[in-house]
Design a protein around this motif. Structure first.
Motif, PDB file in Angstrom:
ATOM      1  N   ALA A   1      11.750  -5.793  -4.306  1.00  0.00           N
ATOM      2  CA  ALA A   1      11.152  -5.624  -2.974  1.00  0.00           C
ATOM      3  C   ALA A   1      10.534  -6.942  -2.521  1.00  0.00           C
ATOM      4  N   PRO A   2      10.504  -7.152  -1.209  1.00  0.00           N
ATOM      5  CA  PRO A   2       9.870  -8.378  -0.708  1.00  0.00           C
ATOM      6  C   PRO A   2       8.369  -8.379  -0.976  1.00  0.00           C
ATOM      7  N   ALA A   3       7.796  -9.571  -1.013  1.00  0.00           N
ATOM      8  CA  ALA A   3       6.354  -9.695  -1.224  1.00  0.00           C
ATOM      9  C   ALA A   3       5.612  -8.850  -0.195  1.00  0.00           C
ATOM     10  N   GLY A   4       4.595  -8.139  -0.635  1.00  0.00           N
ATOM     11  CA  GLY A   4       3.779  -7.358   0.279  1.00  0.00           C
ATOM     12  C   GLY A   4       4.308  -5.961   0.541  1.00  0.00           C
ATOM     13  N   ALA A   5       5.513  -5.672   0.058  1.00  0.00           N
ATOM     14  CA  ALA A   5       6.073  -4.327   0.280  1.00  0.00           C
ATOM     15  C   ALA A   5       5.260  -3.302  -0.508  1.00  0.00           C
ATOM     16  N   PRO A   6       5.169  -2.085  -0.007  1.00  0.00           N
ATOM     17  CA  PRO A   6       4.362  -1.075  -0.695  1.00  0.00           C
ATOM     18  C   PRO A   6       4.971  -0.643  -2.032  1.00  0.00           C
ATOM     19  N   ALA A   7       4.116  -0.090  -2.888  1.00  0.00           N
ATOM     20  CA  ALA A   7       4.521   0.283  -4.245  1.00  0.00           C
ATOM     21  C   ALA A   7       5.711   1.226  -4.245  1.00  0.00           C
ATOM     22  N   GLU A   8       5.752   2.104  -3.266  1.00  0.00           N
ATOM     23  CA  GLU A   8       6.790   3.133  -3.285  1.00  0.00           C
ATOM     24  C   GLU A   8       8.118   2.650  -2.695  1.00  0.00           C
ATOM     25  N   THR A   9       8.209   1.362  -2.393  1.00  0.00           N
ATOM     26  CA  THR A   9       9.473   0.800  -1.925  1.00  0.00           C
ATOM     27  C   THR A   9      10.575   1.089  -2.941  1.00  0.00           C
ATOM     28  N   ALA A  10      11.733   1.512  -2.435  1.00  0.00           N
ATOM     29  CA  ALA A  10      12.843   1.836  -3.327  1.00  0.00           C
ATOM     30  C   ALA A  10      13.297   0.600  -4.090  1.00  0.00           C
ATOM     31  N   ALA A  11      13.602   0.809  -5.363  1.00  0.00           N
ATOM     32  CA  ALA A  11      14.089  -0.295  -6.197  1.00  0.00           C
ATOM     33  C   ALA A  11      15.598  -0.447  -6.011  1.00  0.00           C
ATOM     34  N   ASP A  12      16.047  -1.676  -6.109  1.00  0.00           N
ATOM     35  CA  ASP A  12      17.495  -1.925  -6.108  1.00  0.00           C
ATOM     36  C   ASP A  12      17.909  -2.253  -7.536  1.00  0.00           C
ATOM     37  N   LEU A  13      18.336  -1.213  -8.239  1.00  0.00           N
ATOM     38  CA  LEU A  13      18.660  -1.383  -9.655  1.00  0.00           C
ATOM     39  C   LEU A  13      19.946  -2.180  -9.867  1.00  0.00           C
TER      40      LEU A  13
ATOM     41  N   ARG B   1       6.230  -5.657  -9.365  1.00  0.00           N
ATOM     42  CA  ARG B   1       5.248  -6.697  -9.073  1.00  0.00           C
ATOM     43  C   ARG B   1       3.870  -6.221  -9.521  1.00  0.00           C
ATOM     44  N   LEU B   2       3.099  -7.138 -10.081  1.00  0.00           N
ATOM     45  CA  LEU B   2       1.765  -6.757 -10.554  1.00  0.00           C
ATOM     46  C   LEU B   2       0.807  -6.528  -9.395  1.00  0.00           C
ATOM     47  N   ASP B   3       0.985  -7.281  -8.298  1.00  0.00           N
ATOM     48  CA  ASP B   3       0.001  -7.165  -7.215  1.00  0.00           C
ATOM     49  C   ASP B   3       0.133  -5.858  -6.445  1.00  0.00           C
ATOM     50  N   THR B   4       1.341  -5.544  -6.027  1.00  0.00           N
ATOM     51  CA  THR B   4       1.524  -4.354  -5.189  1.00  0.00           C
ATOM     52  C   THR B   4       2.061  -3.159  -5.951  1.00  0.00           C
ATOM     53  N   GLY B   5       2.653  -3.404  -7.105  1.00  0.00           N
ATOM     54  CA  GLY B   5       3.303  -2.320  -7.829  1.00  0.00           C
ATOM     55  C   GLY B   5       4.704  -2.034  -7.319  1.00  0.00           C
ATOM     56  N   ALA B   6       5.155  -2.781  -6.298  1.00  0.00           N
ATOM     57  CA  ALA B   6       6.498  -2.578  -5.761  1.00  0.00           C
ATOM     58  C   ALA B   6       7.529  -3.147  -6.731  1.00  0.00           C
ATOM     59  N   PRO B   7       8.754  -2.627  -6.695  1.00  0.00           N
ATOM     60  CA  PRO B   7       9.805  -3.167  -7.566  1.00  0.00           C
ATOM     61  C   PRO B   7       9.983  -4.667  -7.325  1.00  0.00           C
ATOM     62  N   VAL B   8      10.418  -5.380  -8.364  1.00  0.00           N
ATOM     63  CA  VAL B   8      10.580  -6.831  -8.223  1.00  0.00           C
ATOM     64  C   VAL B   8      11.693  -7.171  -7.229  1.00  0.00           C
TER      65      VAL B   8
END
Lengths: 410, 181
Positions: free
Chosen positions: A291-303, A282-289
């Motif tokens: 991750a839910p909206a607002g989740a932090p950038a370091e949220t684990a990605a579900d590949l 996500r461009l706003d938080t840097g979290a993986p796409v």
């Protein structure tokens, strides 16, 4: 940009834990004012603070050089030198005498011995000057360069220009003030003028107001360098050359500097949804796409997550999927800076990223990741590597010792 | 004027000392050491001493160099430097800056030498008071050091300066400092 992503991947649980730990370490080390500056790091390196101060100083003496695991200051210059053809081993010794003295004085805010602009030097502004050497300098010193101290293998996406590559010596000059960087750069170049000449300079910047809620963003608008190896011990074998390295390199590191040009005109034509698809974040938080909206950038990605049509939510060509480390050693410390120079005739921008990364062994840690990105990465549409250089970062100098002392066998 | 200069110099000296105490000491190459012929422990030191390298000079200018830094008298009596010698050159002189009749600043020998007050400092810098080593007999290379035996009222005291690249210090002299020219 060419960055490994260490979040996500349910297959490697131990590795995941490590990545999460790294994220936590970064928050502790860099982005809070309560960082334990030096308290738990007998190495002489400190965390630094997110927002710099005019008279802030970082330690010169220590096991490792400053300017690596400490918080990146907002302004940087990477200055590469060619040694003059007549430089021999004794001239190298004299070069390190001058460098050690100049750097110690400048980092302390005192100015070099010949400095007639000591008012400029007095604004130390968290200045760090980090010294790294090329293979030719190592050989001139009578030592054997490590096998990785050579140009990286050619990648299919590379359009490398000679003017941004190579060098016998590289000084990374970073500070919280651009004036401080300029002054230190000037004094260092002038101090070495009889021994070495400038080969290239890459000047960069980061957001001066980086901090909690305001991560490093490159000029594509992408959150960059979020997940890093731990800088407080667990990943030391990824950061520093260890017991298997020659004595002169132990507690040193490797520096990869790649200049990545961004094609902002064509990037402008891409909508935000498509950008997020290309990046996988996500461009706003840097979290993986994923991750839910607002989740932090370091949220684990579900590949492995798939959409209703059966396609991966994180695109098969998304930068973060391709950069994702497939083994725990495919990680390295990124310390990138943006550049934004004068557009050449007929162009609207000359912008990009100075991808600077520290690691123990670029061939083992970095090359596999870069190879995957070269093979397939949607971001390659809008980015082109135009420069590449590899240097060996010297260990820190203990009190009373010269930088490069062990290299010279003194 | 002179008093003001000395006070400023003393303040700088204290700063350098404080930094040293904090563990940011400069390289040992710039600290002075007493010579074997010194009559007492070194009461005179040259802090942050440096000299212009000959490898940063044009070929026709390699005949002399300037030595700069902060002279510090740790003794309880004033100390005067009247001359000196160095293995690097045939002649050592104290130089000062004066305004000539045309209004231009010029270097000339300070015949009375340099006097450093008890517990005080005396700054040597480009364009002002400095020590000249003339008729150089060898190249002074960047990163090396040059030693000078200073003839003082407290005996001969050896100071060491770090050799550095420096484009300045090519002021006009009155008269020409080199007797051989």
């Amino acid at each position: 940009m060419s960055s490994p992503d260490t979040t996500g991947g349910t297959a490697r649980r131990g590795f995941l834990t490590s990545a999460a730990g790294a994220a936590g370490a970064l928050a502790l080390a860099g982005w809070t004012a309560t960082a334990p500056s030096g308290a738990s790091t007998p190495t002489g390196t400190t965390a630094g603070t997110a927002v710099g101060s005019a008279t802030g100083t970082r330690p010169f003496r220590g096991r490792h050089q400053s300017g690596i695991i400490d918080h990146p200051q907002p302004y940087a210059a990477f200055v590469a030198f060619d040694l003059h053809p007549d430089v021999d081993k004794d001239a190298l010794r004299r070069l390190f005498v001058v460098l050690t003295d100049d750097i110690e004085r400048l980092m302390a805010g005192r100015g070099s011995l010949t400095d007639q602009e000591t008012e400029l030097a007095a604004v130390s502004a968290d200045l760090t000057i980090t010294v790294a050497v090329g293979a030719r300098l190592v050989a001139l010193a009578g030592a054997t360069p490590p096998s990785w101290l050579a140009p990286l293998p050619a990648f299919s996406i590379d359009r490398l220009e000679e003017r941004w590559g190579g060098g016998d010596l590289c000084l990374q000059v970073c500070a919280s003030s651009p004036t401080t960087v300029a002054h230190a750069q000037r004094r260092l170049i002038a101090g070495l003028v009889t021994l070495a000449s400038v080969r290239w300079v890459q000047r960069g910047f980061r957001e001066p107001f980086e901090g909690p809620g305001r991560p490093m963003r490159n000029l594509l608008g992408q959150v960059d360098g979020t997940i890093q190896p731990a800088v407080n011990g667990p990943d030391d074998d990824l950061l520093w050359c260890g017991a298997s390295a020659p004595a002169w390199l132990r507690d040193g590191s490797a520096l990869v500097v790649r200049r990545i040009e961004m094609h902002l005109d064509t990037w402008d034509a891409v909508d935000r949804h498509s950008r997020e698809n290309a990046i996988g974040r996500r461009l706003d938080t840097g979290a993986p796409v994923t991750a839910p909206a607002g989740a932090p950038a370091e949220t684990a990605a579900d590949l492995f997550a798939k959409d209703s049509l059966g396609f991966h939510v994180i695109d098969d060509g998304a930068h973060m999927r391709r950069a994702h480390a497939t083994a725990p050693h495919e990680r390295f410390l990124r310390r990138p800076y943006s550049y934004d120079d004068v557009p050449p005739p007929g162009k609207t921008s000359d912008s990009g990223l100075i991808f600077a990364a520290y690691m123990a062994d670029p061939v083992r840690q970095f090359v596999p990741v870069q190879q995957r990105l070269a093979e397939k990465d949607l971001l390659n549409i809008w980015t082109t590597p135009v420069g590449s250089a590899v240097f060996a970062v010297l260990p820190g100098a203990a009190e009373g010792h010269l930088l490069g002392e062990a290299l010279l066998g003194l | 004027m002179r008093v003001r200069t000395l006070i400023a110099g003393a303040a700088a000296g204290v700063l350098a000392l404080t930094l040293t105490a904090c563990g940011s000491s400069s390289s040992t190459s710039t600290t002075s050491t007493p010579s074997a012929s010194a009559s007492t422990a070194a009461v005179l030191t040259l802090q942050d001493g440096w000299a212009k390298s000959t490898d940063s000079m044009s070929a026709d200018k390699k005949t002399m160099t300037g030595v700069f830094g902060m002279l510090k008298n740790t003794g309880s009596t004033p100390l005067t430097i009247t001359g000196g010698s160095s293995a690097a050159g045939k002649m050592v002189q104290m130089h000062e800056t004066v305004m000539n009749s045309s209004g231009t600043m010029q270097m000339q020998e300070a015949k009375a030498g340099f006097t450093i007050p008890a517990g005080g400092t005396f700054e040597l810098k480009p364009g002002a008071n400095h020590i000249m080593v003339m008729d150089l007999v060898k190249d002074l290379k960047v990163g090396d050091t040059v030693s000078i035996d200073l003839k003082t009222s407290a005996g001969v005291i050896t100071v060491t300066a770090a050799v550095r690249a420096f484009p300045g210090g090519s002021e006009s002299y009155n008269p020409s400092p080199s007797m051989s020219h």
